[in-house]
Design a protein around this motif. Structure first.
Motif, PDB file in Angstrom:
ATOM      1  N   VAL A   1     -49.853  15.859 -20.252  1.00  0.00           N
ATOM      2  CA  VAL A   1     -49.913  17.018 -20.537  1.00  0.00           C
ATOM      3  C   VAL A   1     -49.054  17.143 -21.731  1.00  0.00           C
ATOM      4  O   VAL A   1     -48.448  16.554 -22.292  1.00  0.00           O
ATOM      5  CB  VAL A   1     -48.924  17.894 -20.218  1.00  0.00           C
ATOM      6  CG1 VAL A   1     -49.671  18.747 -18.495  1.00  0.00           C
ATOM      7  CG2 VAL A   1     -47.319  17.992 -20.369  1.00  0.00           C
ATOM      8  N   ARG A   2     -49.895  18.156 -22.625  1.00  0.00           N
ATOM      9  CA  ARG A   2     -49.942  17.822 -24.183  1.00  0.00           C
ATOM     10  C   ARG A   2     -48.623  19.212 -24.967  1.00  0.00           C
ATOM     11  O   ARG A   2     -48.724  20.204 -23.762  1.00  0.00           O
ATOM     12  CB  ARG A   2     -50.662  18.138 -25.831  1.00  0.00           C
ATOM     13  CG  ARG A   2     -50.731  17.378 -26.618  1.00  0.00           C
ATOM     14  CD  ARG A   2     -50.598  16.408 -27.031  1.00  0.00           C
ATOM     15  NE  ARG A   2     -51.076  15.549 -28.043  1.00  0.00           N
ATOM     16  CZ  ARG A   2     -49.880  15.275 -28.828  1.00  0.00           C
ATOM     17  NH1 ARG A   2     -48.594  14.994 -28.187  1.00  0.00           N
ATOM     18  NH2 ARG A   2     -50.048  14.208 -30.238  1.00  0.00           N
ATOM     19  N   GLU A   3     -47.444  19.566 -25.196  1.00  0.00           N
ATOM     20  CA  GLU A   3     -46.623  20.162 -26.144  1.00  0.00           C
ATOM     21  C   GLU A   3     -47.065  20.120 -27.716  1.00  0.00           C
ATOM     22  O   GLU A   3     -45.982  18.657 -28.307  1.00  0.00           O
ATOM     23  CB  GLU A   3     -45.369  19.583 -25.238  1.00  0.00           C
ATOM     24  CG  GLU A   3     -44.330  20.974 -25.761  1.00  0.00           C
ATOM     25  CD  GLU A   3     -43.224  20.937 -24.982  1.00  0.00           C
ATOM     26  OE1 GLU A   3     -41.850  20.321 -25.925  1.00  0.00           O
ATOM     27  OE2 GLU A   3     -42.962  20.795 -24.085  1.00  0.00           O
ATOM     28  N   PRO A   4     -47.167  20.770 -28.367  1.00  0.00           N
ATOM     29  CA  PRO A   4     -48.396  22.163 -27.996  1.00  0.00           C
ATOM     30  C   PRO A   4     -49.225  22.173 -27.134  1.00  0.00           C
ATOM     31  O   PRO A   4     -49.544  20.752 -27.196  1.00  0.00           O
ATOM     32  CB  PRO A   4     -47.426  23.323 -29.113  1.00  0.00           C
ATOM     33  CG  PRO A   4     -46.868  22.838 -29.980  1.00  0.00           C
ATOM     34  CD  PRO A   4     -46.918  21.300 -29.814  1.00  0.00           C
ATOM     35  N   GLU A   5     -49.417  23.437 -25.869  1.00  0.00           N
ATOM     36  CA  GLU A   5     -50.772  23.046 -25.547  1.00  0.00           C
ATOM     37  C   GLU A   5     -51.598  22.609 -26.399  1.00  0.00           C
ATOM     38  O   GLU A   5     -52.994  22.053 -25.828  1.00  0.00           O
ATOM     39  CB  GLU A   5     -50.731  24.394 -24.687  1.00  0.00           C
ATOM     40  CG  GLU A   5     -51.769  24.266 -24.066  1.00  0.00           C
ATOM     41  CD  GLU A   5     -51.659  25.136 -22.314  1.00  0.00           C
ATOM     42  OE1 GLU A   5     -53.048  25.257 -22.369  1.00  0.00           O
ATOM     43  OE2 GLU A   5     -51.317  26.090 -23.179  1.00  0.00           O
ATOM     44  N   ASP A   6     -52.073  23.117 -27.630  1.00  0.00           N
ATOM     45  CA  ASP A   6     -53.227  23.462 -28.579  1.00  0.00           C
ATOM     46  C   ASP A   6     -53.511  21.689 -29.435  1.00  0.00           C
ATOM     47  O   ASP A   6     -54.580  22.168 -29.900  1.00  0.00           O
ATOM     48  CB  ASP A   6     -53.474  23.961 -28.945  1.00  0.00           C
ATOM     49  CG  ASP A   6     -53.807  25.363 -27.811  1.00  0.00           C
ATOM     50  OD1 ASP A   6     -54.313  25.997 -27.077  1.00  0.00           O
ATOM     51  OD2 ASP A   6     -53.533  26.610 -28.419  1.00  0.00           O
ATOM     52  N   SER A   7     -52.925  21.517 -29.340  1.00  0.00           N
ATOM     53  CA  SER A   7     -52.303  20.275 -30.639  1.00  0.00           C
ATOM     54  C   SER A   7     -53.282  19.359 -29.199  1.00  0.00           C
ATOM     55  O   SER A   7     -53.343  18.553 -28.499  1.00  0.00           O
ATOM     56  CB  SER A   7     -51.409  19.868 -30.923  1.00  0.00           C
ATOM     57  OG  SER A   7     -50.689  19.032 -29.504  1.00  0.00           O
ATOM     58  N   THR A   8     -54.404  18.547 -30.251  1.00  0.00           N
ATOM     59  CA  THR A   8     -54.890  17.863 -30.057  1.00  0.00           C
ATOM     60  C   THR A   8     -56.127  17.777 -28.617  1.00  0.00           C
ATOM     61  O   THR A   8     -55.618  17.087 -27.576  1.00  0.00           O
ATOM     62  CB  THR A   8     -54.485  16.300 -29.744  1.00  0.00           C
ATOM     63  OG1 THR A   8     -53.218  15.973 -29.160  1.00  0.00           O
ATOM     64  CG2 THR A   8     -53.762  15.178 -31.910  1.00  0.00           C
ATOM     65  N   TRP A   9     -56.007  19.062 -28.488  1.00  0.00           N
ATOM     66  CA  TRP A   9     -56.937  19.526 -27.783  1.00  0.00           C
ATOM     67  C   TRP A   9     -57.425  18.540 -27.001  1.00  0.00           C
ATOM     68  O   TRP A   9     -58.192  18.322 -25.504  1.00  0.00           O
ATOM     69  CB  TRP A   9     -56.543  20.905 -27.095  1.00  0.00           C
ATOM     70  CG  TRP A   9     -58.376  21.157 -28.698  1.00  0.00           C
ATOM     71  CD1 TRP A   9     -57.872  21.547 -29.267  1.00  0.00           C
ATOM     72  CD2 TRP A   9     -59.465  20.912 -27.949  1.00  0.00           C
ATOM     73  NE1 TRP A   9     -59.611  21.982 -30.112  1.00  0.00           N
ATOM     74  CE2 TRP A   9     -60.081  21.468 -29.099  1.00  0.00           C
ATOM     75  CE3 TRP A   9     -60.558  20.932 -27.014  1.00  0.00           C
ATOM     76  CZ2 TRP A   9     -62.082  21.316 -29.724  1.00  0.00           C
ATOM     77  CZ3 TRP A   9     -61.936  21.017 -27.516  1.00  0.00           C
ATOM     78  CH2 TRP A   9     -62.480  20.550 -29.209  1.00  0.00           C
ATOM     79  N   HIS A  10     -58.702  17.859 -27.590  1.00  0.00           N
ATOM     80  CA  HIS A  10     -60.166  17.630 -27.051  1.00  0.00           C
ATOM     81  C   HIS A  10     -59.506  15.965 -26.971  1.00  0.00           C
ATOM     82  O   HIS A  10     -59.951  14.926 -25.752  1.00  0.00           O
ATOM     83  CB  HIS A  10     -60.806  16.875 -28.710  1.00  0.00           C
ATOM     84  CG  HIS A  10     -62.188  16.869 -28.391  1.00  0.00           C
ATOM     85  ND1 HIS A  10     -62.414  15.400 -28.106  1.00  0.00           N
ATOM     86  CD2 HIS A  10     -63.379  17.090 -27.857  1.00  0.00           C
ATOM     87  CE1 HIS A  10     -63.932  15.482 -28.121  1.00  0.00           C
ATOM     88  NE2 HIS A  10     -64.975  16.169 -27.587  1.00  0.00           N
ATOM     89  N   TYR A  11     -58.525  15.103 -27.026  1.00  0.00           N
ATOM     90  CA  TYR A  11     -58.383  14.548 -27.273  1.00  0.00           C
ATOM     91  C   TYR A  11     -57.760  14.436 -26.024  1.00  0.00           C
ATOM     92  O   TYR A  11     -57.852  13.051 -24.352  1.00  0.00           O
ATOM     93  CB  TYR A  11     -57.164  13.097 -27.978  1.00  0.00           C
ATOM     94  CG  TYR A  11     -56.799  11.883 -27.353  1.00  0.00           C
ATOM     95  CD1 TYR A  11     -57.299  11.349 -27.808  1.00  0.00           C
ATOM     96  CD2 TYR A  11     -55.824  11.961 -26.604  1.00  0.00           C
ATOM     97  CE1 TYR A  11     -57.008   9.458 -27.004  1.00  0.00           C
ATOM     98  CE2 TYR A  11     -54.705  10.625 -26.411  1.00  0.00           C
ATOM     99  CZ  TYR A  11     -55.815   9.931 -26.301  1.00  0.00           C
ATOM    100  OH  TYR A  11     -55.098   8.797 -26.040  1.00  0.00           O
ATOM    101  N   THR A  12     -57.033  15.593 -25.629  1.00  0.00           N
ATOM    102  CA  THR A  12     -55.952  15.359 -24.032  1.00  0.00           C
ATOM    103  C   THR A  12     -57.332  15.451 -22.766  1.00  0.00           C
ATOM    104  O   THR A  12     -56.870  14.911 -22.090  1.00  0.00           O
ATOM    105  CB  THR A  12     -55.098  16.592 -24.330  1.00  0.00           C
ATOM    106  OG1 THR A  12     -54.304  16.193 -25.030  1.00  0.00           O
ATOM    107  CG2 THR A  12     -54.765  16.960 -22.909  1.00  0.00           C
ATOM    108  N   GLN A  13     -58.086  16.662 -22.782  1.00  0.00           N
ATOM    109  CA  GLN A  13     -59.109  16.594 -22.288  1.00  0.00           C
ATOM    110  C   GLN A  13     -59.900  15.407 -22.450  1.00  0.00           C
ATOM    111  O   GLN A  13     -60.173  14.691 -20.828  1.00  0.00           O
ATOM    112  CB  GLN A  13     -60.395  17.980 -22.347  1.00  0.00           C
ATOM    113  CG  GLN A  13     -59.719  18.919 -22.767  1.00  0.00           C
ATOM    114  CD  GLN A  13     -60.641  20.820 -23.296  1.00  0.00           C
ATOM    115  OE1 GLN A  13     -61.657  19.563 -23.231  1.00  0.00           O
ATOM    116  NE2 GLN A  13     -60.560  21.338 -23.482  1.00  0.00           N
ATOM    117  N   TRP A  14     -60.196  14.386 -22.783  1.00  0.00           N
ATOM    118  CA  TRP A  14     -60.153  12.974 -22.409  1.00  0.00           C
ATOM    119  C   TRP A  14     -60.243  12.012 -22.316  1.00  0.00           C
ATOM    120  O   TRP A  14     -61.099  11.502 -20.413  1.00  0.00           O
ATOM    121  CB  TRP A  14     -61.354  12.953 -23.821  1.00  0.00           C
ATOM    122  CG  TRP A  14     -61.831  11.481 -25.144  1.00  0.00           C
ATOM    123  CD1 TRP A  14     -63.505  10.835 -24.434  1.00  0.00           C
ATOM    124  CD2 TRP A  14     -61.634  10.282 -24.839  1.00  0.00           C
ATOM    125  NE1 TRP A  14     -63.653   9.553 -24.268  1.00  0.00           N
ATOM    126  CE2 TRP A  14     -62.144   8.994 -24.798  1.00  0.00           C
ATOM    127  CE3 TRP A  14     -60.858   9.903 -24.800  1.00  0.00           C
ATOM    128  CZ2 TRP A  14     -61.979   7.780 -25.326  1.00  0.00           C
ATOM    129  CZ3 TRP A  14     -60.280   8.612 -26.016  1.00  0.00           C
ATOM    130  CH2 TRP A  14     -60.899   8.291 -25.723  1.00  0.00           C
TER     131      TRP A  14
END
Length: 588
Positions: A188-201
């Motif tokens: 999980v990323r913290e903050p949630e919206d940082s580098t969101w596309h990489y996290t989903q990928w």
């Protein structure tokens, strides 16, 4: 025992298991205590206690921290934690008095010749990780025992069951696979919206796509890595920058596998060092990317752990301007990824080196020399990829293919500094199947006049322009699976059954305007030399007829971002009839 989706085999761990958690530390006073605490307090997953009756007898965890010249009080915090945990810290989860997790904290720091801690002089995360990996004394460890390394950054947090979950999965593999596997986990990323596309990928890739998308970016996040110590030593550890007084880095001469030298274990492992762009400073950077490709070049395998509950096992924190990755130049990453692609594919795979075939339509026994490849995408990414190639590889670029009418109408990509002139044509010219090729070309030329479709899709989907917006959310908004990410999209664009969906694109031109497949005039010359436009003459023209003959048989590297066009790019790429991981690779 927790069941793993990829391999549901239940494993009973009877022997002693050793795990070293490797944490490099540099100016991490705000986060290091939480990172260390998360690694020191690992426990058994509830399912181990509630459902299964077989456990490992003992797990010995060493949390190994090496301070690399911190200017803050990071090392003072580590010394305080060392006193707190004092030798062995026994985690009090037991089952039938047989299962014990023991953890200990080992620390050290960079020192000068007077054996005093150095301040402000960092040798980089790779150096610090190698030093941390050397902290545990191994004289009393039986070679028959399982021994793993678990990676963590000093600003990240591992969830309480991470180590046991990953070790259990590694031990479910046969010995050969275990020794060749680089295992990651969801995060999980913290903050949630940082580098969101990489996290989903990264969280959504299947094990197959971990391999197929390896040249786009590192497909497994480094703070989630686990590998056997044997594998780490075979690779020679991380590449390290030479000491400040050593300025010889030509061809990697000044770049030593210092970990290998310390262990006195010679290795011939692949080293990703760029002979032109790497310097003393850059060798401190991109240590994860360098070891990632060393692993793959040494016949390594990639796997991602998905727990039965699909719960992430690491919190990956984003600290602006504090991480090494944020200071790594984009150009350096491009040069290193390109070199890795050259070394693994362009200079090694026969499908990309020599594609010579008979010219069955010429009326004689001539052959078409087509020892080259196609670059898909004449935009920024495609051009930067071509420019980053070494000269002998750049000469093998036969053409760009694209779907953008403006780029196609240019006719050529010309770079006078590199003395190249590469034709730009519609991607349909590269399609192997002649029927599919004719259909695509008809739809393209007619601009969607037949039944309101272009390339067999809704007319709004012809160009497949990249959508940089975030994927919409579904569900109640309370769960980690609410985001429509790469996992869902991957099933849509690569699965057998797909729903047609509109991309964010421009409208097709009106039917009265016929598009061109290329803007290259026919040449009266029949010379085979007029094919390769990456080959040294920015004023030379090519023979379009010869080009049309060879393009359907050439391998393709795609330099357009995936998962941004609601499946249009992926459908177009599939239509050319290549096989991913063989004669087609994604790079962007």
């Amino acid at each position: 025992m927790t069941k793993i989706e990829q391999k549901p085999q239940v494993v009973s761990i009877k022997n002693m298991v050793y795990v070293d958690v490797i944490i490099p530390v540099h100016n991490a006073s705000n986060t290091i205590e939480e990172a260390v605490s998360s690694a020191m307090n690992q426990v058994l997953p509830p399912s181990f206690l509630e459902k299964e009756k077989m456990t490992f007898s003992r797990m010995d965890v060493a949390v190994c921290c090496y301070d690399d010249g911190s200017k803050d009080n990071s090392f003072e915090i580590l010394k305080r934690l060392e006193e707190k945990y004092n030798d062995a810290h026994v985690i009090g989860q037991k089952l039938n008095e047989e299962c014990t997790i023991v953890s200990r904290l080992l620390i050290d720091s960079a020192k000068n010749k007077d054996n005093k801690k150095t301040v402000g002089q960092s040798r980089g995360a790779g150096y610090a990780r190698n030093r941390a990996a050397s902290l545990r004394k191994k004289d009393n460890i039986d070679k028959d025992n399982h021994y793993f390394l678990c990676l963590l950054d000093s600003d990240d947090v591992m969830h309480p069951t991470r180590i046991v979950e990953q070790v259990t999965y590694m031990l479910s593999l046969d010995q050969n696979d275990c020794d060749r596997t680089l295992l990651g986990c969801k995060f999980v990323r913290e903050p949630e919206d940082s580098t969101w596309h990489y996290t989903q990928w990264a969280n959504g890739l299947s094990d197959e796509r971990l391999h197929l998308e390896q040249f786009r970016e590192i497909t497994i996040l480094q703070p989630t890595w686990m590998m056997s110590r044997k594998r780490f030593e075979e690779l020679g550890g991380y590449i390290e920058a030479p000491p400040p007084q050593n300025n010889d880095v030509e061809n990697g001469a000044g770049c030593q596998h210092d970990y290998q030298q310390q262990q006195q274990q010679p290795t011939t492992a692949y080293k990703l060092v760029h002979p032109q762009y790497d310097t003393n400073e850059t060798l401190r950077l991109a240590e994860d990317l360098r070891l990632f490709y060393a692993h793959l070049q040494s016949n390594g395998r990639l796997k991602l752990l998905r727990t039965a509950t699909n719960v992430p096992l690491v919190t990956y924190r984003h600290t602006p301007n504090m991480t090494q990755s944020s200071r790594t130049p984009r150009k350096l990453l491009l040069q290193l990824r390109t070199k890795a692609f050259e070394d693994a594919v362009l200079l090694k795979d026969k499908r990309w080196i020599d594609n010579t075939k008979s010219d069955n339509n010429s009326g004689n026994n001539d052959t078409i020399s087509s020892d080259g490849f196609i670059v898909w995408g004449a935009g920024r990414d495609g051009k930067e990829f071509v420019k980053s190639l070494r000269t002998e590889c750049r000469k093998k670029v036969v053409a760009f293919v694209d779907v953008d009418e403006k780029k196609i109408n240019l006719g050529y990509y010309v770079n006078k500094d590199l003395d190249i002139r590469i034709p730009i044509v519609h991607f349909s010219l590269a399609v192997k199947d002649s029927d599919v090729r004719r259909t695509l070309q008809k739809d393209w030329a007619e601009g969607g006049s037949g039944g309101g479709s272009c390339n067999g899709f809704d007319k709004d989907a012809i160009l497949g322009r990249i959508d940089k917006g975030r994927q919409k959310r579904v569900g109640d908004g309370n769960g980690s699976d609410d985001v429509v990410g790469v996992e869902t999209l991957s099933e849509k664009v690569f699965g057998d059954t797909e729903k047609e969906s509109k991309a964010i694109v421009s409208d097709c031109p009106p039917p009265s305007k016929r598009r061109k497949l290329h803007n290259i005039s026919s040449s009266s010359s029949s010379s085979r030399k007029n094919i390769h436009r990456g080959n040294g003459d920015a004023n030379q023209s090519c023979d379009i007829h010869q080009l049309e003959k060879i393009l359907p048989n050439l391998p393709v590297v795609v330099c357009v971002a995936m998962y941004r066009t609601n499946g249009v790019l992926e459908r177009n790429v599939r239509s050319v009839g290549r096989t991913e991981g063989q004669d087609l690779w994604h790079f962007s």
